[in-house]
Each structure stands twice: as C-alpha cells, then as structure tokens.
Design a protein around this motif. Sequence first.
Motif, mmCIF file in Angstrom:
data_model
loop_
_atom_site.group_PDB
_atom_site.id
_atom_site.type_symbol
_atom_site.label_atom_id
_atom_site.label_comp_id
_atom_site.label_asym_id
_atom_site.label_seq_id
_atom_site.Cartn_x
_atom_site.Cartn_y
_atom_site.Cartn_z
ATOM 1 N N ALA A 7 31.840 -12.669 33.918
ATOM 2 C CA ALA A 7 32.703 -13.781 33.526
ATOM 3 C C ALA A 7 31.954 -15.106 33.607
ATOM 4 O O ALA A 7 32.179 -16.012 32.799
ATOM 5 C CB ALA A 7 33.946 -13.809 34.423
ATOM 6 N N ARG A 8 31.049 -15.211 34.553
ATOM 7 C CA ARG A 8 30.249 -16.426 34.701
ATOM 8 C C ARG A 8 29.353 -16.611 33.480
ATOM 9 O O ARG A 8 29.243 -17.710 32.934
ATOM 10 C CB ARG A 8 29.414 -16.321 35.975
ATOM 11 N N ARG A 9 28.710 -15.549 33.039
ATOM 12 C CA ARG A 9 27.844 -15.621 31.860
ATOM 13 C C ARG A 9 28.660 -15.987 30.618
ATOM 14 O O ARG A 9 28.251 -16.823 29.804
ATOM 15 C CB ARG A 9 27.136 -14.277 31.670
ATOM 16 N N SER A 10 29.834 -15.366 30.476
ATOM 17 C CA SER A 10 30.683 -15.657 29.325
ATOM 18 C C SER A 10 31.120 -17.118 29.326
ATOM 19 O O SER A 10 31.073 -17.792 28.283
ATOM 20 C CB SER A 10 31.913 -14.749 29.344
ATOM 21 N N ALA A 11 31.523 -17.632 30.488
ATOM 22 C CA ALA A 11 31.950 -19.027 30.571
ATOM 23 C C ALA A 11 30.794 -19.968 30.272
ATOM 24 O O ALA A 11 30.962 -20.984 29.585
ATOM 25 C CB ALA A 11 32.533 -19.303 31.962
#
Length: 203
Positions: free
Chosen positions: A113-117
């Motif tokens: 989720a961090r990479r996507s954000a």
Amino acid sequence: MLHVIDHNSGASGDVLRAMFEARKQVFVDLLKWDVPVIGGTFEIDEFDDGHAAYLVLTDASGAHLASARLLKTVRPHILGTLFPALCEGAVPRAHDTREITRFCLDRRLKAHARRSARDRLVSGLAAYALDQGVRRYTAVAEQAWLKQIQAFGWTCRSLGAVQRYANADIAALLIDIDAETPARLAATGIWNAPDHPSLERAA
C-alpha cells in the motif's frame, strides 16, 4: 481519492487536519525532526500559509494515505530560505517552478500500500504541474530518498553535492516536467493516472 488544495479550492478542514497529523507522526515521531508541533498533534510550520498548495491522497473513508506540500519558489521556501548552500549556483526561483516539501507516506501503510500511495502521489505531482503550467520542481532530500526520486524515470538532476546537516546527508534536486513525463514515469512502473477531474484532463 486525490485532493488538490490551495487558496482557491475551498479545502476540507478534515483532509488538512489528517495531513498535518500524519506529518507529525512521520517527521516528528518517526524521523525525529526538530520542527514545530501544534497542540501536540499537528506538524505545521511557517511555510504552511495561504500561498502553499497541497496534494493529499485519502482512502474511501477520508483517511490520509500520502501527501505533499508545494511552495512557490518566488516566495520563502525550504531550499531558498533554509538550505541555499546546497546549490552550487543560484537557487532556482521562477513563477513556473515549485518546491516539493513534506512528501509524506502514512506511517500505518504496509509495503504494498505504501508503494501504491507513493506512485499515485508522484503521478499526481506530475499531472498537477502539467495542469498548472509548472515546468520544474525543486526539493531537498536525504540521500537515500534522493536516489529513489532519481529512479522514478522523470528528468531529474542534483543542484549540488550531498552535504551533512544535523546527522543527515541531504542534497537539492531539480525535476523537469513536460508532456513526456507521464510516459517516462509509466516506463518505470510509477505512473498511475490521478483520480481528480482537472488532473485527469492534464495528464
């Protein structure tokens, strides 16, 4: 959802409060920056004034995922005010140049989720620039983060050598934005078209 917040946007107070709280959790609680904290909860400094703009990414419930502050370089900003010595030449200042500051990924996010954000926020920054006629971004970054920024695929260069400040190795950089930037970001897997009406048109 991506929120674009400036003095013309009629910003949601809830979105801004969530962003300032997330900034405190990341920059003060985690990274131990010596920056102002309001009420023990919100990280707000002298550059958070009526001239600043913000890109804030939230989930469906309105919870903060990621955010960045954009400062006009013809006004006081981080590089020009606090770290001009990071530039070998003059600090870039122009009406079509903005400074990216407080790039914040929510502390609660897991790796995927961090990479996507991160990718969605970087894409939003590129689309915002194209929509607003911004040709260049400047930024001050720690060395490890600088290497990531340079690897995103956009046209990026250092403005001077890495220097030691307060137990961190930091440098200034310049990012050029043009019509080919989304394609360059797509080539490295970063590009994610922003879900904001004006930025969708721009990109």
